[in-house]
Design a protein around this motif. Structure first.
Motif, PDB file in Angstrom:
ATOM      1  N   TRP A 135      62.086   6.579 -16.118  1.00 18.04           N
ATOM      2  CA  TRP A 135      61.764   6.053 -14.793  1.00 18.04           C
ATOM      3  C   TRP A 135      61.636   7.140 -13.741  1.00 18.04           C
ATOM      4  O   TRP A 135      62.254   8.188 -13.826  1.00 18.04           O
ATOM      5  CB  TRP A 135      62.742   4.977 -14.351  1.00 18.04           C
ATOM      6  CG  TRP A 135      64.221   5.290 -14.387  1.00 18.04           C
ATOM      7  CD1 TRP A 135      65.123   4.789 -15.283  1.00 18.04           C
ATOM      8  CD2 TRP A 135      64.988   6.102 -13.467  1.00 18.04           C
ATOM      9  NE1 TRP A 135      66.388   5.244 -14.988  1.00 18.04           N
ATOM     10  CE2 TRP A 135      66.333   6.050 -13.871  1.00 18.04           C
ATOM     11  CE3 TRP A 135      64.670   6.868 -12.344  1.00 18.04           C
ATOM     12  CZ2 TRP A 135      67.358   6.735 -13.203  1.00 18.04           C
ATOM     13  CZ3 TRP A 135      65.693   7.549 -11.676  1.00 18.04           C
ATOM     14  CH2 TRP A 135      67.007   7.476 -12.115  1.00 18.04           C
ATOM     15  N   ASN A 185      64.821  11.156 -16.657  1.00 21.79           N
ATOM     16  CA  ASN A 185      64.440  10.301 -15.534  1.00 21.79           C
ATOM     17  C   ASN A 185      64.338  11.175 -14.292  1.00 21.79           C
ATOM     18  O   ASN A 185      64.949  12.245 -14.219  1.00 21.79           O
ATOM     19  CB  ASN A 185      65.511   9.225 -15.313  1.00 21.79           C
ATOM     20  CG  ASN A 185      65.581   8.258 -16.483  1.00 21.79           C
ATOM     21  OD1 ASN A 185      64.552   7.766 -16.947  1.00 21.79           O
ATOM     22  ND2 ASN A 185      66.792   7.981 -16.960  1.00 21.79           N
ATOM     23  N   TYR A 231      62.603   2.757  -3.234  1.00 24.50           N
ATOM     24  CA  TYR A 231      63.915   2.410  -2.689  1.00 24.50           C
ATOM     25  C   TYR A 231      63.934   2.770  -1.206  1.00 24.50           C
ATOM     26  O   TYR A 231      64.074   3.936  -0.846  1.00 24.50           O
ATOM     27  CB  TYR A 231      65.031   3.154  -3.447  1.00 24.50           C
ATOM     28  CG  TYR A 231      65.267   2.587  -4.828  1.00 24.50           C
ATOM     29  CD1 TYR A 231      64.336   2.754  -5.845  1.00 24.50           C
ATOM     30  CD2 TYR A 231      66.418   1.854  -5.100  1.00 24.50           C
ATOM     31  CE1 TYR A 231      64.534   2.211  -7.096  1.00 24.50           C
ATOM     32  CE2 TYR A 231      66.632   1.303  -6.359  1.00 24.50           C
ATOM     33  CZ  TYR A 231      65.684   1.484  -7.347  1.00 24.50           C
ATOM     34  OH  TYR A 231      65.881   0.932  -8.582  1.00 24.50           O
ATOM     35  N   ARG A 263      62.005   7.106  -9.545  1.00 26.18           N
ATOM     36  CA  ARG A 263      62.374   6.289  -8.379  1.00 26.18           C
ATOM     37  C   ARG A 263      62.264   7.150  -7.127  1.00 26.18           C
ATOM     38  O   ARG A 263      62.725   8.290  -7.119  1.00 26.18           O
ATOM     39  CB  ARG A 263      63.784   5.720  -8.547  1.00 26.18           C
ATOM     40  CG  ARG A 263      63.815   4.764  -9.723  1.00 26.18           C
ATOM     41  CD  ARG A 263      65.151   4.128 -10.016  1.00 26.18           C
ATOM     42  NE  ARG A 263      65.003   3.313 -11.229  1.00 26.18           N
ATOM     43  CZ  ARG A 263      65.920   3.149 -12.164  1.00 26.18           C
ATOM     44  NH1 ARG A 263      67.109   3.712 -12.031  1.00 26.18           N
ATOM     45  NH2 ARG A 263      65.670   2.409 -13.226  1.00 26.18           N
ATOM     46  N   MET A 302      64.522  11.155  -9.972  1.00 27.25           N
ATOM     47  CA  MET A 302      64.843  10.463  -8.725  1.00 27.25           C
ATOM     48  C   MET A 302      64.422  11.394  -7.586  1.00 27.25           C
ATOM     49  O   MET A 302      64.896  12.527  -7.510  1.00 27.25           O
ATOM     50  CB  MET A 302      66.351  10.242  -8.728  1.00 27.25           C
ATOM     51  CG  MET A 302      66.932   9.654  -7.511  1.00 27.25           C
ATOM     52  SD  MET A 302      68.633   9.126  -7.936  1.00 27.25           S
ATOM     53  CE  MET A 302      69.486   9.740  -6.507  1.00 27.25           C
ATOM     54  N   VAL A 330      70.627   3.437  -6.969  1.00 27.98           N
ATOM     55  CA  VAL A 330      69.309   3.924  -7.399  1.00 27.98           C
ATOM     56  C   VAL A 330      69.404   4.403  -8.848  1.00 27.98           C
ATOM     57  O   VAL A 330      68.575   4.053  -9.692  1.00 27.98           O
ATOM     58  CB  VAL A 330      68.802   5.080  -6.501  1.00 27.98           C
ATOM     59  CG1 VAL A 330      67.441   5.568  -6.995  1.00 27.98           C
ATOM     60  CG2 VAL A 330      68.699   4.638  -5.052  1.00 27.98           C
ATOM     61  N   GLU A 345      59.259  -1.692  -7.766  1.00 27.68           N
ATOM     62  CA  GLU A 345      60.489  -1.328  -8.500  1.00 27.68           C
ATOM     63  C   GLU A 345      60.758   0.170  -8.425  1.00 27.68           C
ATOM     64  O   GLU A 345      61.865   0.615  -8.719  1.00 27.68           O
ATOM     65  CB  GLU A 345      60.401  -1.737  -9.982  1.00 27.68           C
ATOM     66  CG  GLU A 345      60.527  -3.219 -10.243  1.00 27.68           C
ATOM     67  CD  GLU A 345      59.342  -3.998  -9.705  1.00 27.68           C
ATOM     68  OE1 GLU A 345      58.198  -3.506  -9.817  1.00 27.68           O
ATOM     69  OE2 GLU A 345      59.571  -5.087  -9.144  1.00 27.68           O
ATOM     70  N   GLN A 346      59.738   0.935  -8.065  1.00 25.22           N
ATOM     71  CA  GLN A 346      59.951   2.390  -7.985  1.00 25.22           C
ATOM     72  C   GLN A 346      60.324   2.847  -6.582  1.00 25.22           C
ATOM     73  O   GLN A 346      60.688   4.000  -6.381  1.00 25.22           O
ATOM     74  CB  GLN A 346      58.668   3.125  -8.431  1.00 25.22           C
ATOM     75  CG  GLN A 346      58.362   2.938  -9.909  1.00 25.22           C
ATOM     76  CD  GLN A 346      57.044   3.572 -10.307  1.00 25.22           C
ATOM     77  OE1 GLN A 346      56.018   3.400  -9.652  1.00 25.22           O
ATOM     78  NE2 GLN A 346      57.058   4.326 -11.397  1.00 25.22           N
ATOM     79  N   ARG A 355      71.349   3.440 -11.045  1.00 23.68           N
ATOM     80  CA  ARG A 355      71.524   2.283 -11.935  1.00 23.68           C
ATOM     81  C   ARG A 355      70.355   1.302 -11.889  1.00 23.68           C
ATOM     82  O   ARG A 355      70.371   0.275 -12.561  1.00 23.68           O
ATOM     83  CB  ARG A 355      72.806   1.544 -11.552  1.00 23.68           C
ATOM     84  CG  ARG A 355      74.044   2.368 -11.827  1.00 23.68           C
ATOM     85  CD  ARG A 355      75.280   1.653 -11.352  1.00 23.68           C
ATOM     86  NE  ARG A 355      76.480   2.349 -11.803  1.00 23.68           N
ATOM     87  CZ  ARG A 355      77.697   2.098 -11.354  1.00 23.68           C
ATOM     88  NH1 ARG A 355      77.886   1.161 -10.429  1.00 23.68           N
ATOM     89  NH2 ARG A 355      78.730   2.761 -11.813  1.00 23.68           N
ATOM     90  N   GLY A 356      69.408   1.583 -11.015  1.00 23.61           N
ATOM     91  CA  GLY A 356      68.235   0.698 -10.938  1.00 23.61           C
ATOM     92  C   GLY A 356      68.520  -0.623 -10.257  1.00 23.61           C
ATOM     93  O   GLY A 356      67.861  -1.629 -10.538  1.00 23.61           O
ATOM     94  N   GLN A 357      69.484  -0.634  -9.345  1.00 18.72           N
ATOM     95  CA  GLN A 357      69.805  -1.888  -8.657  1.00 18.72           C
ATOM     96  C   GLN A 357      69.218  -1.869  -7.253  1.00 18.72           C
ATOM     97  O   GLN A 357      69.608  -1.053  -6.421  1.00 18.72           O
ATOM     98  CB  GLN A 357      71.327  -2.069  -8.616  1.00 18.72           C
ATOM     99  CG  GLN A 357      71.852  -2.334 -10.011  1.00 18.72           C
ATOM    100  CD  GLN A 357      73.367  -2.258 -10.113  1.00 18.72           C
ATOM    101  OE1 GLN A 357      74.044  -1.911  -9.152  1.00 18.72           O
ATOM    102  NE2 GLN A 357      73.887  -2.582 -11.275  1.00 18.72           N
ATOM    103  N   GLN A 358      68.305  -2.792  -7.013  1.00 13.43           N
ATOM    104  CA  GLN A 358      67.559  -2.735  -5.743  1.00 13.43           C
ATOM    105  C   GLN A 358      68.027  -3.740  -4.691  1.00 13.43           C
ATOM    106  O   GLN A 358      67.443  -3.816  -3.610  1.00 13.43           O
ATOM    107  CB  GLN A 358      66.077  -2.998  -6.013  1.00 13.43           C
ATOM    108  CG  GLN A 358      65.348  -1.767  -6.523  1.00 13.43           C
ATOM    109  CD  GLN A 358      63.852  -1.980  -6.520  1.00 13.43           C
ATOM    110  OE1 GLN A 358      63.394  -2.948  -7.105  1.00 13.43           O
ATOM    111  NE2 GLN A 358      63.108  -1.088  -5.902  1.00 13.43           N
TER     112      GLN A 358
END
Ligand code: BG6
Length: 490
Positions: A143, A111, A176, A145, A113, A427, A173-174, A429-432
Motif C-alpha cells: 500500500w 509499504n 488520509y 498512503r 506512507m 494510518v 482509501e489512499q 493500520r489502515g484505519q480511516q
C-alpha cells in the motif's frame, strides 16, 4: 512478519515536521508501534546533511528517561534525508532510488506512507510526482498512503479543485486528511460515552437539551506564524475543521458499526442538515496589545506581528451559531467559539440541559441550576456533570456539584498519547475512521463559504479585544442570546 515500511516526510526541514511529525514518529518508535523494519526519509528543498536534520528536530524530541535517550539514538538510525525540489520529476526519481536502496534489503516489498508537512501551494506538484515516481509496488500488493494536513483549500471552489486533483491520482482509501482533533482522547471518548451509556440515549435531543457550546481558546497569539494565519483566519484554522468535527460527533446518530465509512456516513448526514450560518449571529474579533505582567507577548497586538499586513482585517476570534435541522436537533443552537490570545488554554464541549420544570426549591434559598455535561478536551482531560444536590448539613437548599471524572486523578498512571501519535498509528493500520472523507470536507466548506466570502469582502464588522481577555464581550452576549446560562468557570 510485518512488511517493511518506508515513511517519507515531505517538508522535512520545516517547522511542522520538527515540532510534530518527527516527535510523533519517535513516540511511536519508543512504544514499539513502528514495524520492525522501518526507514524514515526526509525530503525538502534545503540541502541538509542527516546530522543537520537531527540537530533541527532534536529539541522537540523529548525522551522521558535514560532508556528513552538510548532509544532516541536507535531512532536516529532510521532517518535519512534527500534534498530536491517539489516540482522536479528527476528529483522524485532520485528519491525513489534512495528508498529502493534500503527496501531491497528485504525479501518482502515495502509499504509506503507519505506525510506532506507542506504548505498547500505545493500539494499539487508533490502529489503528482508521488503518483508518478514514488508509489509502493502494486504488483506486490503493497500500500501507499498519503497524509495531508489542512488547509484543504480556502473555500468550496478551491477545496473542490484540490479534491478533484487528489481523486485523479489516488483512491479515497489512499488519502488520509488529518484533523488532529479527531485523534484527541476526549473526542474519541465521545463515541463511547454517547453510544455505550443507555442513560444518555433518551435525553440526547431537542426535548432535553437547551444548547450546546463548543469552545477553543488559546492564550497566545500568532507567535511568528502570522504569515500563514493571516491568509486563513480563525474560522478556516479552527472552526471549519476542528470544532465542526467535534460538533458532528456530538450530534451524529449511532453508526451501524465502527467501520470508517459507517462513521463518516453519519457525520456527513449531520453536516448536510446544517443549512448555513448567519452573519448577524457571528461575532468576530482581532486582538490588540495589552500589558500583562511578565508576558512580553501580550504587548504585541495581531497587527504588530511583522508578518501580518498593517491593515489586516483577518479575525483571530470568532463565535457563531449553527443549527442541525433534523429530527433530533431542530431548534437547538450549537454555539461555536474559537480565539487566539485569550485568557486561557481550553477546549471543551458543554451540553446544557433544559431547566428542571416546576421549581419547588426556590423558597428554600439557593438556586436550582441547569444540568450541564462538560467534556473537557484540554487541558486536563475530564468529563463532568453539573447537577443539583442538597447542601450538606441541616440546610436543605439546592447546591450545584459535579460528578467528576478527571483523567489525571482517575487514571494516574495512564499515558495519554498525543493526537498525532494515535492518528499516524491509524494510518499504519489502515484505519480511516478518524480521518476526513472528501464528501465531509465538501460539506464543511459549503457551510462556511458564504460567511467567509462576506468576511473577506469586509461585510462583517470585527471588534478589537485585549490580548489575554475573554474576547469581545459581544461573544458572551451571543451565547446568552442563544440560551446559554453561564456558570462559574464556563
Ligand atoms: C492547529 C491550528 O490546527 O491547531 C493552530 O492551525 C492551533 O493555529 C492548533 O494552535 C491547536 O491545536 P491544539 O491541539 O493545541 O489544541
Amino acid at each position: 512478519m510485518d512488511s517493511p515500511l518506508t515513511i517519507v516526510v515531505f517538508g522535512a526541514s520545516g517547522d511542522l515536521a520538527a515540532k510534530k511529525t518527527y516527535p510523533t514518529l519517535f513516540s511511536l518508535f519508543v512504544h514499539n508501534f513502528l514495524p520492525q523494519h522501518t526507514q524514515i526519509v526526509g525530503y525538502a528543498r534545503s540541502k541538509l546533511s542527516k546530522d543537520e536534520l537531527i540537530k533541527k528536530i532534536t529539541p522537540y524530541i523529548k525522551p522521558k528517561n535514560e532508556a528513552e535517550k538510548e532509544t532516541m539514538k536507535k531512532f536516529f538510525e532510521l532517518l535519512s534525508y534527500v534534498a530536491g525540489a517539489y516540482d522536479d520529476g528527476a528529483a522524485f526519481k532520485n528519491l525513489n532510488d534512495e528508498l529502493v536502496k534500503w527496501e531491497d534489503n528485504f525479501e518482502s516489498a515495502a509499504n509506503r506512507m507519505h506525510y506532506l508537512a507542506l504548505p498547500p501551494s505545493v500539494f499539487q506538484p508533490v502529489t503528482t510526482h508521488i503518483k508518478a515516481e514514488v508509489m509502493a509496488s502494486e504488483e506486490s500488493q503493497k500500500w501507499t498512503r498519503v497524509i495531508i494536513e489542512k488547509p484543504f483549500g480556502k473555500d468550496s471552489v478551491s477545496s473542490a479543485v484540490l479534491s478533484n486533483h487528489l481523486a485523479s491520482l489516488f483512491t479515497e482509501e489512499q488519502i488520509y486528511r488529518i484533523d488532529h482533533y479527531l485523534g484527541k482522547e476526549m473526542v474519541q471518548n465521545l463515541l463511547i460515552m454517547r453510544f455505550a451509556n443507555a442513560m444518555f440515549q433518551p435525553i440526547w435531543n431537542r426535548n432535553y437539551i437547551e444548547c450546546v457550546r463548543v469552545t477553543f481558546k488559546e492564550p497566545f497569539g500568532t507567535q511568528g506564524r502570522g504569515g500563514y494565519f493571516d491568509e486563513f483566519g480563525i474560522i478556516r484554522d479552527i472552526l471549519q475543521n476542528h470544532l465542526l468535527q467535534v460538533l458532528c460527533i456530538v450530534a451524529m446518530e449511532k453508526p451501524a458499526s465502527l467501520d470508517a465509512d459507517d462513521l463518516r456516513n453519519e457525520k456527513v448526514k449531520v453536516l448536510k442538515a446544517i443549512k448555513g450560518l448567519s452573519m448577524d449571529d457571528t461575532v468576530l474579533g482581532q486582538y490588540v496589545a495589552s500589558n500583562i505582567p511578565n508576558d512580553e507577548d501580550s504587548k504585541l497586538g495581531y497587527l504588530d506581528d511583522k508578518t501580518v499586513p498593517d491593515d489586516s482585517k483577518t479575525p483571530t476570534y470568532a463565535s457563531t451559531v449553527l443549527y442541525v435541522e433534523n429530527e433530533r436537533w431542530d431548534g437547538v443552537p450549537f454555539i461555536m467559539k474559537a480565539g487566539k490570545a485569550l485568557d486561557e488554554r481550553k477546549a471543551d464541549i458543554r451540553i446544557q440541559f433544559k431547566d428542571a420544570p416546576g421549581d419547588i426549591f426556590s423558597a428554600l434559598g439557593g438556586e436550582v441550576h441547569r444540568n450541564e455535561l462538560v467534556i473537557r478536551l484540554q487541558p486536563d482531560e475530564a468529563v463532568y456533570m453539573k447537577l443539583n444536590i442538597k447542601s450538606p448539613g441541616l440546610r436543605s437548599r439546592p447546591l450545584q456539584a459535579e460528578l467528576d471524572v478527571t483523567y489525571k486523578d482517575r487514571f494516574e498512571d495512564e499515558r495519554l498519547p498525543d493526537a498525532y501519535e494515535r492518528l499516524l498509528l491509524d494510518v499504519i493500520r489502515g484505519q480511516q475512521g478518524h480521518f476526513v472523507r472528501s464528501d465531509e470536507l465538501a460539506e464543511a466548506w459549503r457551510i462556511f463559504t458564504p460567511l467567509l466570502h462576506d468576511i473577506d469582502a469586509g461585510l462583517v464588522e470585527s471588534h478589537d479585544y485585549a490580548y489575554g481577555s475573554r474576547g469581545p464581550s459581544l461573544g458572551d452576549d451571543l451565547a446568552k442570546k442563544f440560551g446559554y446560562k453561564y456558570h462559574k468557570g464556563a
